[in-house]
Write a protein that holds these residues in place. Structure first.
Motif, PDB file in Angstrom:
ATOM      1  N   TYR A   4       0.843  -1.198   0.000  1.00  0.00           N
ATOM      2  CA  TYR A   4       0.000   0.000   0.000  1.00  0.00           C
ATOM      3  C   TYR A   4       0.873   1.240   0.000  1.00  0.00           C
ATOM      4  O   TYR A   4       1.754   1.388   0.848  1.00  0.00           O
ATOM      5  CB  TYR A   4      -0.921   0.001   1.227  1.00  0.00           C
ATOM      6  N   LEU A  26       3.707   2.283  13.025  1.00  0.00           N
ATOM      7  CA  LEU A  26       3.385   1.535  11.798  1.00  0.00           C
ATOM      8  C   LEU A  26       4.548   0.626  11.373  1.00  0.00           C
ATOM      9  O   LEU A  26       4.328  -0.468  10.850  1.00  0.00           O
ATOM     10  CB  LEU A  26       2.998   2.493  10.665  1.00  0.00           C
ATOM     11  N   GLN A  30       4.228  -3.416  10.930  1.00  0.00           N
ATOM     12  CA  GLN A  30       4.658  -4.201   9.764  1.00  0.00           C
ATOM     13  C   GLN A  30       5.595  -5.328  10.176  1.00  0.00           C
ATOM     14  O   GLN A  30       5.491  -6.448   9.675  1.00  0.00           O
ATOM     15  CB  GLN A  30       5.370  -3.304   8.748  1.00  0.00           C
ATOM     16  N   LEU A  36       1.809  -7.670   5.677  1.00  0.00           N
ATOM     17  CA  LEU A  36       1.414  -6.259   5.635  1.00  0.00           C
ATOM     18  C   LEU A  36       2.595  -5.430   5.139  1.00  0.00           C
ATOM     19  O   LEU A  36       3.674  -5.444   5.735  1.00  0.00           O
ATOM     20  CB  LEU A  36       1.004  -5.763   7.032  1.00  0.00           C
ATOM     21  N   LEU A  38       3.527  -1.512   3.856  1.00  0.00           N
ATOM     22  CA  LEU A  38       3.162  -0.118   3.619  1.00  0.00           C
ATOM     23  C   LEU A  38       4.404   0.606   3.098  1.00  0.00           C
ATOM     24  O   LEU A  38       5.489   0.466   3.667  1.00  0.00           O
ATOM     25  CB  LEU A  38       2.725   0.543   4.926  1.00  0.00           C
ATOM     26  N   LEU A 308      -5.927   1.677   8.130  1.00  0.00           N
ATOM     27  CA  LEU A 308      -5.756   0.231   7.906  1.00  0.00           C
ATOM     28  C   LEU A 308      -7.120  -0.441   7.749  1.00  0.00           C
ATOM     29  O   LEU A 308      -7.300  -1.325   6.905  1.00  0.00           O
ATOM     30  CB  LEU A 308      -4.986  -0.401   9.077  1.00  0.00           C
ATOM     31  N   ASP A 309      -8.082  -0.003   8.546  1.00  0.00           N
ATOM     32  CA  ASP A 309      -9.426  -0.587   8.457  1.00  0.00           C
ATOM     33  C   ASP A 309     -10.053  -0.299   7.096  1.00  0.00           C
ATOM     34  O   ASP A 309     -10.653  -1.164   6.462  1.00  0.00           O
ATOM     35  CB  ASP A 309     -10.305  -0.021   9.584  1.00  0.00           C
ATOM     36  N   CYS A 320      -4.984  -6.518   6.753  1.00  0.00           N
ATOM     37  CA  CYS A 320      -5.104  -5.090   7.069  1.00  0.00           C
ATOM     38  C   CYS A 320      -6.198  -4.846   8.108  1.00  0.00           C
ATOM     39  O   CYS A 320      -6.013  -4.079   9.052  1.00  0.00           O
ATOM     40  CB  CYS A 320      -5.479  -4.318   5.804  1.00  0.00           C
ATOM     41  N   THR A 321      -7.345  -5.489   7.899  1.00  0.00           N
ATOM     42  CA  THR A 321      -8.467  -5.304   8.822  1.00  0.00           C
ATOM     43  C   THR A 321      -8.071  -5.736  10.235  1.00  0.00           C
ATOM     44  O   THR A 321      -8.343  -5.031  11.212  1.00  0.00           O
ATOM     45  CB  THR A 321      -9.690  -6.119   8.346  1.00  0.00           C
ATOM     46  N   ALA A 323      -5.022  -5.883  11.393  1.00  0.00           N
ATOM     47  CA  ALA A 323      -3.984  -4.967  11.885  1.00  0.00           C
ATOM     48  C   ALA A 323      -4.630  -3.710  12.480  1.00  0.00           C
ATOM     49  O   ALA A 323      -4.156  -3.169  13.483  1.00  0.00           O
ATOM     50  CB  ALA A 323      -3.029  -4.598  10.759  1.00  0.00           C
ATOM     51  N   ALA A 324      -5.721  -3.258  11.866  1.00  0.00           N
ATOM     52  CA  ALA A 324      -6.440  -2.086  12.389  1.00  0.00           C
ATOM     53  C   ALA A 324      -6.947  -2.358  13.802  1.00  0.00           C
ATOM     54  O   ALA A 324      -6.794  -1.530  14.705  1.00  0.00           O
ATOM     55  CB  ALA A 324      -7.601  -1.727  11.470  1.00  0.00           C
TER      56      ALA A 324
END
Ligand code: ATP
Ligand code: MG
Length: 365
Positions: A4, A26, A30, A36, A38, A308-309, A320-321, A323-324
């Motif tokens: 991302y 963040l 990761q 994940l 970013l 992230l959500d 990602c979901t 991780a949020a």
């Protein structure tokens, strides 16, 4: 696996410190999350840049924001940096960026975390609702057109469109589907907040909202006047789930909400459209705190959790979901623990110490 691309705008005042803190967190997220990735690229924009170059938001940065998967912005603007006409640079820049990204719905969660300094004596079954603010029209549409200033009279224009009201209402119902309902009884409820008894534009807003509500028979709906809503937010906030309203009403009620649950240092926000999304704390640049490493980074970090959500929802990416949820959980953990907090919420820790404590509190997958 998708990487991302995140356009990061650290901005002015405490903005860069809060952004650095968020990047610490963040990075650790990761490291602890296989799958994940970013790529966070910082870009300059804002008041300091304007002071140096005469430009607040370079065209190239707007394009970077459009091309990125999400934009993470800290805080923009300084009271002593102004355009030649005397206005602050922040509103013009933010309105420009919002319009370029077409982010029509602003989301401000009002959630009381255990250990956060709420202001009510009795928090009942808890506070957990969201203010959704129409982000591109309403009274703010007057900005850059629609306002008239004469010698004796000045007017602004309220613009409510069917398209704008439909999409923000639809957004509100879709968000309600993903939430747990109101704290008092777990019922999902979307409430239109307006002033339909006085203003034609507001009666129209309510009418369009009610049309959209028909498509969501599984979710309760209601409408409340904005003045009454200000009272209920203080008296029985646990009876609400999702509130949707015109731009200026949302501006005001979301600050009231932030006050209920511990202040600006804890309030995240998201601005979401069909293609793009922008995440930023609800606070400003607090220039008197800048450079001292004392600002509370939690609002920016919680905004990153919302990012992230959103990425998880948009790209159907469960990593990602999850991780949020873990990121929000880490902030909640540090708040509940109470040992590491910044002065605005009664502690003595630095911005960096809070960031490290949150990074340490992130659970493994
Ligand atoms: P803006 O016009 O950009 O919304 P504002 O005038 O509303 O800015 P903010 O910068 O949002 O002001 O903050 C108001 C006050 O709240 C600050 O002066 C500061 O005392 C406090 N504050 C805001 N954000 C934080 C933070 N992250 N950590 C600690 N204190 C904060
Ligand atoms: Mg403000």
């Amino acid at each position: 696996m998708k990487t991302y691309n995140i356009a990061a705008l650290p901005g002015d005042g405490i903005g860069p410190e809060c952004m650095d803190a968020t990047c610490i967190v963040l990075d650790r997220m990761q490291a602890k999350t296989p799958g994940l990735q970013l790529a966070i690229t910082p870009h300059r924009a804002g008041a300091e840049l304007y002071r140096e170059t005469g430009v607040t938001l370079p065209e190239a940065v707007v394009q970077e924001c459009i091309d990125a998967d999400a934009v993470l912005l800290s805080a923009i603007g300084l009271p002593d940096v102004r355009f030649p006409d005397g206005t602050e640079v922040q509103p013009t820049m933010m309105v420009g960026l919002r319009r370029a990204l077409d982010v029509h719905s602003a989301v401000r969660p009002v959630k009381l975390y255990p250990g956060a300094p709420g202001v009510l004596k009795d928090n009942g079954p808890g506070i957990d609702f969201v203010v959704i603010r129409e982000n591109l029209e309403g009274l703010f549409a007057s900005f850059g057109g629609g306002a008239k200033v004469g010698r004796e009279v000045a007017t602004d224009t309220m613009v409510i469109t069917r398209a704008g009201t439909s999409r923000v209402s639809d957004f509100a119902f879709r968000l309600a589907q993903r939430r747990n309902g109101r704290p008092s009884d777990g019922k999902k409820l979307v409430t239109c907040v307006d002033k339909a008894n006085v203003f034609r534009s507001m009666a129209f807003f309510r009418e369009v909202f009610m049309d959209v509500a028909k498509s969501y028979p599984d979710i309760d709906n209601g409408a409340v006047y904005v003045d009454a809503m200000s009272l209920y937010m203080v008296q029985n906030p646990w009876d609400f789930d999702v509130l949707v309203m015109e731009n200026q009403f949302g501006d005001i009620l979301s600050d009231l909400g932030a006050g209920l649950v511990g202040g600006l240092g804890l309030g995240p926000s998201a601005e979401i459209g069909e293609e793009h999304a922008l995440f930023q704390p609800s606070h400003g640049t607090a220039p008197q705190l800048a450079g001292k490493n004392v600002a509370n980074p939690m609002a920016t970090i919680l905004s990153a959790a919302m990012m992230l959500d959103w990425l998880g929802d948009r790209y159907r990416d469960d990593v990602c979901t999850a991780a949020a949820v873990r990121l929000e959980g880490a902030v909640a953990q540090v708040l509940a623990d109470g040992r590491v907090r910044t002065p605005d919420i009664g502690g003595t820790a630095s911005t960096t110490e809070v960031a490290n404590a949150i990074a340490d509190a992130i659970t493994d997958t």
